[in-house]
Every structure is written in C-alpha cells, then in structure tokens.
Design a protein around this motif. Structure first.
Motif, PDB file in Angstrom:
ATOM      1  N   ALA A  48      30.835  32.997  22.553  1.00 25.91           N
ATOM      2  CA  ALA A  48      30.506  34.420  22.684  1.00 25.91           C
ATOM      3  C   ALA A  48      31.766  35.102  22.584  1.00 25.91           C
ATOM      4  O   ALA A  48      32.771  34.649  23.244  1.00 25.91           O
ATOM      5  N   PRO A  49      31.903  36.389  22.322  1.00 29.27           N
ATOM      6  CA  PRO A  49      32.822  37.186  22.408  1.00 29.27           C
ATOM      7  C   PRO A  49      33.360  37.127  23.846  1.00 29.27           C
ATOM      8  O   PRO A  49      32.358  37.375  24.959  1.00 29.27           O
ATOM      9  N   GLU A  50      34.643  37.171  24.180  1.00 28.78           N
ATOM     10  CA  GLU A  50      35.282  37.094  25.282  1.00 28.78           C
ATOM     11  C   GLU A  50      35.022  38.526  26.043  1.00 28.78           C
ATOM     12  O   GLU A  50      35.329  39.420  25.421  1.00 28.78           O
ATOM     13  N   ILE A  51      34.706  38.709  27.319  1.00 30.67           N
ATOM     14  CA  ILE A  51      34.385  39.813  27.984  1.00 30.67           C
ATOM     15  C   ILE A  51      35.349  39.920  29.188  1.00 30.67           C
ATOM     16  O   ILE A  51      35.567  38.681  29.760  1.00 30.67           O
ATOM     17  N   THR A  52      35.661  41.156  29.655  1.00 33.12           N
ATOM     18  CA  THR A  52      36.546  41.218  30.898  1.00 33.12           C
ATOM     19  C   THR A  52      36.026  42.368  31.766  1.00 33.12           C
ATOM     20  O   THR A  52      35.407  43.537  31.249  1.00 33.12           O
ATOM     21  N   ARG A  53      36.345  42.469  33.042  1.00 32.32           N
ATOM     22  CA  ARG A  53      36.181  43.578  33.856  1.00 32.32           C
ATOM     23  C   ARG A  53      37.327  43.676  35.039  1.00 32.32           C
ATOM     24  O   ARG A  53      37.808  42.612  35.642  1.00 32.32           O
ATOM     25  N   SER A  54      37.717  44.653  34.877  1.00 28.13           N
ATOM     26  CA  SER A  54      38.904  44.875  35.838  1.00 28.13           C
ATOM     27  C   SER A  54      38.366  45.579  37.159  1.00 28.13           C
ATOM     28  O   SER A  54      37.529  46.300  37.121  1.00 28.13           O
ATOM     29  N   PHE A  55      38.944  45.437  38.133  1.00 30.88           N
ATOM     30  CA  PHE A  55      38.931  45.953  39.561  1.00 30.88           C
ATOM     31  C   PHE A  55      40.159  45.924  40.554  1.00 30.88           C
ATOM     32  O   PHE A  55      41.031  45.416  39.966  1.00 30.88           O
ATOM     33  N   SER A  56      40.012  46.659  41.475  1.00 32.42           N
ATOM     34  CA  SER A  56      41.171  46.792  42.418  1.00 32.42           C
ATOM     35  C   SER A  56      40.986  46.028  43.543  1.00 32.42           C
ATOM     36  O   SER A  56      40.129  46.328  44.238  1.00 32.42           O
ATOM     37  N   VAL A  57      42.305  45.346  44.183  1.00 30.37           N
ATOM     38  CA  VAL A  57      42.080  44.889  45.428  1.00 30.37           C
ATOM     39  C   VAL A  57      42.672  45.533  46.496  1.00 30.37           C
ATOM     40  O   VAL A  57      43.770  45.978  46.379  1.00 30.37           O
ATOM     41  N   ASP A  58      41.919  45.773  47.375  1.00 29.07           N
ATOM     42  CA  ASP A  58      42.833  46.463  48.745  1.00 29.07           C
ATOM     43  C   ASP A  58      42.062  46.060  50.281  1.00 29.07           C
ATOM     44  O   ASP A  58      40.744  46.475  50.482  1.00 29.07           O
ATOM     45  N   ILE A  59      42.458  44.744  50.562  1.00 27.70           N
ATOM     46  CA  ILE A  59      41.852  44.162  51.881  1.00 27.70           C
ATOM     47  C   ILE A  59      43.010  44.176  52.908  1.00 27.70           C
ATOM     48  O   ILE A  59      42.607  43.545  54.075  1.00 27.70           O
TER      49      ILE A  59
END
Length: 296
Positions: A48-59
C-alpha cells in the motif's frame, strides 16, 4: 509502524488496524516534532502507499522562577514580582498566586510565559512578603502541570523606629557635662545634632558604633539656672529602610551654672577698716549679703 526509529507490528482486523506503543517508549521520545510511518502489503505482496502522520511531543512539565525588584534589603514600599516560566502557560491569573505579608496590586502579562504582580507590604510591619504559586495552578499549552510549588520571600520594614533618651547626670553645676544616650529600636541613618533640641546648653555631634545606640555630650550654658531642661529629638532621622523616626524627649533635668556671690560688712571696724584697741575690746560683728546661696 515506525516511530522514532523503532518498528512496531500492527494487527489488521476487517478494515481497521492498530498497535500499542509501550509507555516506556513514549516517555523517552525527544521533545518536538515526531512522525508515525505506516506500511502494509496484502497477501499477494502488493504494498500500500506509505502514509505518515506528524505530531509534537511535550511531556516536560513547565517550571517557574519568581524574582522581585528589591532583593538586596528590607523594603518599605511596593514590590514588583516577576513570574518567568520555562515555556508558554495557559490560564495563569492573579488568583493563582498566594500572598502573605502584603496586599496584591496590579497583575500584568508581558507575554505567554512572563507575568508580573505588584505587592504592597503591610503597614507598621517587619513580616516578610511571601509569594507562593502551587504547581497545580498552571499548565503548559499541552496541559502539563507545573513541576513543583514555587515560593519567594522579600524582607519588609514599614515600622517607624522609636527612641529612648537617657542622661548620665541629671543635676549639672559649673564645670559639669552630661552624656546623653539615644537608644533606637533599630539601626538608623541621618541622625545628627541638628535633629536634637538642647535648650540652655550645647550638644556635640552624636556618634555610634552600631547605628542603634548613639551618644553625645551636653554642656550647659554659663550663668544659667533651670530645673526643667528637656532634650528632645525631631523625626529627622530614618531607619535603614527609609521609615521616618518618631520624636522623643528625655526626662526633665536641672542645671545651675550661676556662681554664688558674697559681700562683707563689718560696721565695728569703722570707716578706716582698722581694728583699734577700743574696737578690739568689744565683740566684732561681721555680716554681709549673698546671692545664689541657700538659707541655712
């Protein structure tokens, strides 16, 4: 599934898939932007076509530093506190700050991580101003609560200094002086002979080793007699914090620097002031006048 260089196996069920990232892996993610990458192939091996999702980390919990504009000495005026957070915070208001030893004034916002509060110290007090912010009173933009409770304290002195005046001698005659002791309730500055009223005499410049106990010498004027001399001090002095001092007076004391005088009269000596044989044969009355001498 690939996250931060680590691969995870997802399970497909129907038209959905999922996987669980362990807490231990989440807690070591670097602060900032991260990307989830998903890859899959069907049973025939078609990708399948590769998919991505970005997010930000603040812990990381936000931290707070509280400072004020008068850190070096006790203050007798308003204090401006600065609340500097390590990152932007949300919903931080004056009500999140607990103050003792003073009254809250204007609350200001410089930016999302810098705030100010003016606090006026209590009147007639030496109790320090204490400013406290609990960790649960603020959060960063990700919702992380503060790392710990924070407190700052500022020394205060809004109490006017007081004074007691005593004398080493309360009955002065010719040639006498009296050491005047000025005992203040705290160290003072700006105390000079100009602040001292010393009627019927002169006062030397007061000196002190500690700013609390001062001494000066009172010298009575010549040819003066009085039983109600009072040394007094105006409020021309201040304590270290700048509070104006209270006036004070000594107990009344007496001076007598008038020398007594005498005049002699001997009528039996006649006008020639010679004691003759005849005059020596009778009692000689010597008398006179005096001033400044008590009866007796």
């Amino acid at each position: 599934i690939i996250l931060a260089g680590t691969s995870y196996i997802a399970t497909v069920s129907g038209n959905s898939w999922s996987t669980n990232i362990p807490v231990t892996d989440l807690q070591v993610l670097a602060e900032g932007n991260q990307t989830i990458t998903a890859n899959v192939s069907d049973a025939a091996g078609n990708p399948a076509p590769e998919i991505t999702r970005s997010f930000s980390v603040d812990i990381i919990a936000p931290s707070l530093t509280i400072t004020d504009n008068k850190p070096d000495a006790p203050t007798n005026g308003p204090v401006t506190y600065t609340f500097a957070f390590t990152e932007n915070v949300q919903n931080f208001v004056s009500g999140d700050i607990t103050v003792s030893g003073g009254a809250k004034g204007a609350f200001g916002i410089t930016d999302a991580k810098t705030y100010t509060l003016i606090v006026t110290p209590n009147a007639d007090s030496t109790d320090s101003i204490t400013v406290t912010v609990d960790s649960n009173k603020y959060t960063d933009m990700a919702g992380n609560a503060g790392d710990s409770d924070k407190m700052a304290s500022q020394a205060v002195d809004t109490e006017a200094p007081s004074l007691i005046i005593t004398l080493s001698d309360s009955a002065l005659k010719i040639g006498d002086t009296s050491i005047i002791t000025f005992t203040f309730s705290e160290a003072v500055t700006g105390f000079t002979s100009e602040d001292i009223s010393a009627p019927n005499g002169t006062i030397s410049a007061p000196t002190s080793d500690d700013g609390i106990t001062w001494t000066a010498t009172f010298t009575p004027h010549p040819n003066t007699k009085s039983s109600d001399i009072i040394i007094s001090v105006t409020s021309g002095y201040t304590d270290v914090a700048g509070n104006a001092g209270q006036p004070a007076s000594s107990a009344a004391f007496a001076i007598d620097t008038i020398a007594p005088s005498l005049a002699i009269a001997a009528p039996n000596l006649g006008s020639d002031d010679i004691l003759s044989v005849i005059e020596a044969g009778q009692p000689l009355t010597i008398s006179g006048t005096s001033s400044g001498v008590e009866d007796g």
